[in-house]
Motif scaffolding. Structure first.
Motif, mmCIF file in Angstrom:
data_model
loop_
_atom_site.group_PDB
_atom_site.id
_atom_site.type_symbol
_atom_site.label_atom_id
_atom_site.label_comp_id
_atom_site.label_asym_id
_atom_site.label_seq_id
_atom_site.Cartn_x
_atom_site.Cartn_y
_atom_site.Cartn_z
ATOM 1 N N LEU A 177 34.847 45.511 45.781
ATOM 2 C CA LEU A 177 35.726 44.660 45.666
ATOM 3 C C LEU A 177 36.587 44.031 44.227
ATOM 4 O O LEU A 177 37.506 43.911 44.135
ATOM 5 N N GLU A 178 35.318 43.880 43.599
ATOM 6 C CA GLU A 178 35.590 43.702 42.130
ATOM 7 C C GLU A 178 36.569 44.487 41.493
ATOM 8 O O GLU A 178 37.414 44.357 40.863
ATOM 9 N N LYS A 179 36.120 45.986 41.581
ATOM 10 C CA LYS A 179 36.663 46.935 40.893
ATOM 11 C C LYS A 179 38.263 47.134 41.222
ATOM 12 O O LYS A 179 38.981 47.108 40.410
ATOM 13 N N ALA A 180 38.223 46.920 42.600
ATOM 14 C CA ALA A 180 39.799 47.065 43.223
ATOM 15 C C ALA A 180 40.662 45.787 42.817
ATOM 16 O O ALA A 180 41.872 45.949 42.381
ATOM 17 N N GLY A 181 39.904 44.784 42.704
ATOM 18 C CA GLY A 181 40.862 43.351 42.187
ATOM 19 C C GLY A 181 41.121 43.542 41.020
ATOM 20 O O GLY A 181 42.121 43.162 40.524
ATOM 21 N N ARG A 182 40.186 44.165 40.057
ATOM 22 C CA ARG A 182 40.699 44.179 38.810
ATOM 23 C C ARG A 182 41.834 45.083 38.526
ATOM 24 O O ARG A 182 42.553 44.908 37.731
ATOM 25 N N LYS A 183 41.749 46.268 38.963
ATOM 26 C CA LYS A 183 42.825 47.440 39.206
ATOM 27 C C LYS A 183 43.843 46.561 39.551
ATOM 28 O O LYS A 183 45.253 46.977 39.039
ATOM 29 N N ARG A 184 43.990 45.768 40.520
ATOM 30 C CA ARG A 184 45.193 45.236 40.906
ATOM 31 C C ARG A 184 45.802 43.975 40.204
ATOM 32 O O ARG A 184 46.770 43.553 40.306
ATOM 33 N N GLY A 185 44.936 43.638 39.071
ATOM 34 C CA GLY A 185 45.221 42.510 38.280
ATOM 35 C C GLY A 185 44.952 41.225 38.829
ATOM 36 O O GLY A 185 45.753 40.274 38.414
ATOM 37 N N PHE A 186 44.137 41.082 39.785
ATOM 38 C CA PHE A 186 43.938 39.585 40.642
ATOM 39 C C PHE A 186 42.886 38.995 39.602
ATOM 40 O O PHE A 186 41.687 38.886 40.101
ATOM 41 N N LEU A 187 43.131 38.477 38.628
ATOM 42 C CA LEU A 187 42.220 37.474 37.842
ATOM 43 C C LEU A 187 42.591 36.376 37.808
ATOM 44 O O LEU A 187 43.473 35.659 37.836
ATOM 45 N N GLY A 200 33.226 52.797 51.205
ATOM 46 C CA GLY A 200 32.515 53.307 50.192
ATOM 47 C C GLY A 200 31.726 54.320 50.368
ATOM 48 O O GLY A 200 31.665 55.451 49.662
ATOM 49 N N LYS A 201 30.975 54.249 51.543
ATOM 50 C CA LYS A 201 29.925 55.107 51.832
ATOM 51 C C LYS A 201 30.458 56.397 52.682
ATOM 52 O O LYS A 201 29.882 57.410 52.677
ATOM 53 N N ASN A 202 31.403 56.040 53.463
ATOM 54 C CA ASN A 202 31.927 56.862 54.313
ATOM 55 C C ASN A 202 33.347 57.587 54.255
ATOM 56 O O ASN A 202 33.593 58.726 54.458
ATOM 57 N N TYR A 213 42.981 52.603 45.135
ATOM 58 C CA TYR A 213 43.008 51.264 44.282
ATOM 59 C C TYR A 213 42.564 51.993 42.849
ATOM 60 O O TYR A 213 42.313 51.293 41.909
ATOM 61 N N LYS A 214 42.834 53.414 42.706
ATOM 62 C CA LYS A 214 42.614 54.004 41.456
ATOM 63 C C LYS A 214 41.320 53.648 40.665
ATOM 64 O O LYS A 214 41.221 53.418 39.586
ATOM 65 N N LEU A 215 40.207 53.894 41.379
ATOM 66 C CA LEU A 215 38.979 53.434 40.953
ATOM 67 C C LEU A 215 38.219 54.640 41.296
ATOM 68 O O LEU A 215 38.105 55.579 41.875
ATOM 69 N N THR A 216 36.783 54.562 40.746
ATOM 70 C CA THR A 216 35.652 55.392 40.917
ATOM 71 C C THR A 216 34.430 55.056 41.534
ATOM 72 O O THR A 216 34.052 53.781 41.267
ATOM 73 N N VAL A 217 34.294 55.461 42.704
ATOM 74 C CA VAL A 217 33.295 55.237 43.709
ATOM 75 C C VAL A 217 31.840 55.778 43.221
ATOM 76 O O VAL A 217 31.799 57.070 43.283
ATOM 77 N N SER A 218 30.953 54.880 42.757
ATOM 78 C CA SER A 218 29.446 55.635 42.353
ATOM 79 C C SER A 218 28.380 55.228 43.305
ATOM 80 O O SER A 218 28.717 54.323 44.123
ATOM 81 N N GLU A 219 27.418 55.991 43.518
ATOM 82 C CA GLU A 219 26.324 55.802 44.354
ATOM 83 C C GLU A 219 25.729 54.434 44.554
ATOM 84 O O GLU A 219 25.458 53.984 45.475
ATOM 85 N N GLU A 220 25.617 53.775 43.161
ATOM 86 C CA GLU A 220 25.078 52.516 43.239
ATOM 87 C C GLU A 220 26.128 51.277 43.468
ATOM 88 O O GLU A 220 25.655 50.141 43.603
ATOM 89 N N ASP A 221 27.258 51.525 43.709
ATOM 90 C CA ASP A 221 28.274 50.634 44.049
ATOM 91 C C ASP A 221 28.118 50.273 45.604
ATOM 92 O O ASP A 221 28.042 50.872 46.261
ATOM 93 N N ASP A 222 27.967 48.852 45.579
ATOM 94 C CA ASP A 222 28.061 48.112 47.011
ATOM 95 C C ASP A 222 29.401 47.480 47.289
ATOM 96 O O ASP A 222 30.226 47.785 46.343
ATOM 97 N N GLY A 223 29.424 46.888 48.519
ATOM 98 C CA GLY A 223 30.868 46.371 48.703
ATOM 99 C C GLY A 223 31.418 45.313 47.894
ATOM 100 O O GLY A 223 32.692 45.491 47.367
#
Length: 286
Positions: A238-248, A213-215, A224-234
């Motif tokens: 990971l949660e954003k990617a999992g939600r996009k994939r439907g891993f609920l 995410g940083k590099n 993963y069809k998401l947006t990386v923001s400066e405040e996002d940590d790993g």
């Protein structure tokens, strides 16, 4: 994240390596192009002494090409020949054999002066899962060495003939007993050199996602069809990617363990793109 993994068979493998170094004319050091420094076993370095060597940056198709070129310049500046290969790309076999011939030339000429026709013996060494067996099979043109995409498959030595003048020795992959720098163990785990069964998969995936995410944020966003923001940590990524994939799971929470395994599999398989996790130090020799 502290990772120490040194199975008992590695002690035996280290003794085997030391014994066979006596008959090896050239040592091929197979490094992972994504982590050349972390995949360089300091124990092996101390054992080589003045042995002729050749550095191969393997899995170059998974690494950042510009970073790989920097690593090649780094090794060549020390007088060590360095090639970057994929172990699957056609046309590399001839390049590797020519480099081995150059590395063995002095030894061959010395033996020839004594009236001995020398069969060049090349020992291929590296950490677990760096691709030694696959590399040997491609160079030799035969499937003599057992190869799988997991660490610890090769447990015994195997001399593999290439032709009447050259033999390759496949050796078990060995790590070293203690990682002085904890980040080395983490990078080795990222690439699969350390078995997933002995690490915390979610923590490992969070560390990897944080680095990417940083590099390499665009790679994460595209995959993963998401947006990386400066405040996002790993963990957030990971949660954003999992939600996009439907891993609920129940309650609408993200199954981060499942997403962690997917992330590591896709990273190791090159599905996220080409990444290098460390770069050559300035003014330092290996």
């Amino acid at each position: 994240m502290q990772i120490q993994w040194y199975p008992g068979h590695m002690t035996k493998a280290r003794r085997m390596l030391a014994e066979n170094l006596k008959v090896a004319d050239v040592v091929v050091l197979l490094l992972d192009a994504r982590i050349p420094r972390s995949s360089w076993n300091p124990d092996v370095t101390s054992m080589l002494r003045d042995k002729s060597r050749l550095v191969i940056l393997n899995k170059a198709d998974l690494a950042d090409a510009q970073a790989t070129a920097r690593w090649q310049r780094y090794f060549r500046a020390q007088g060590v020949e360095c090639l970057a290969v994929t172990s699957v790309k056609k046309g590399e076999r001839k390049q590797v054999l020519q480099a081995v011939e150059r590395a063995a030339r002095q030894r061959v000429e010395t033996m020839r002066a004594r009236g001995v026709r020398k069969v060049v013996r090349v020992m291929v060494v590296g950490i677990p899962n760096v691709g030694k067996s696959t590399f040997i099979n491609k160079v030799s043109g035969r499937k003599s060495a057992k190869a799988e995409d997991r660490p610890g498959v090769t447990r015994t030595k195997q001399w593999v003939p290439v032709d009447k003048t050259l033999e390759l020795l496949d050796t078990p992959g060995i790590l070293w007993p203690k990682f002085e720098d904890s980040s080395v163990g983490v990078r080795l785990a990222f690439t699969g050199a350390i078995r997933d069964e002995v690490v915390d998969i979610e923590e490992l995936a969070m560390r990897l996602m944080d680095y990417l995410g940083k590099n390499y944020p665009k790679a994460i966003e595209e995959r993963y069809k998401l947006t990386v923001s400066e405040e996002d940590d790993g963990y957030a990524l990971l949660e954003k990617a999992g939600r996009k994939r439907g891993f609920l799971i129940s309650g609408g929470e993200v199954d981060t363990e499942r997403m962690s395994r997917i992330l590591l599999d896709e990273f190791r398989g090159g599905k996220l793109g080409r990444f290098t996790l460390e770069f050559p130090p300035e003014g330092e020799r290996t």
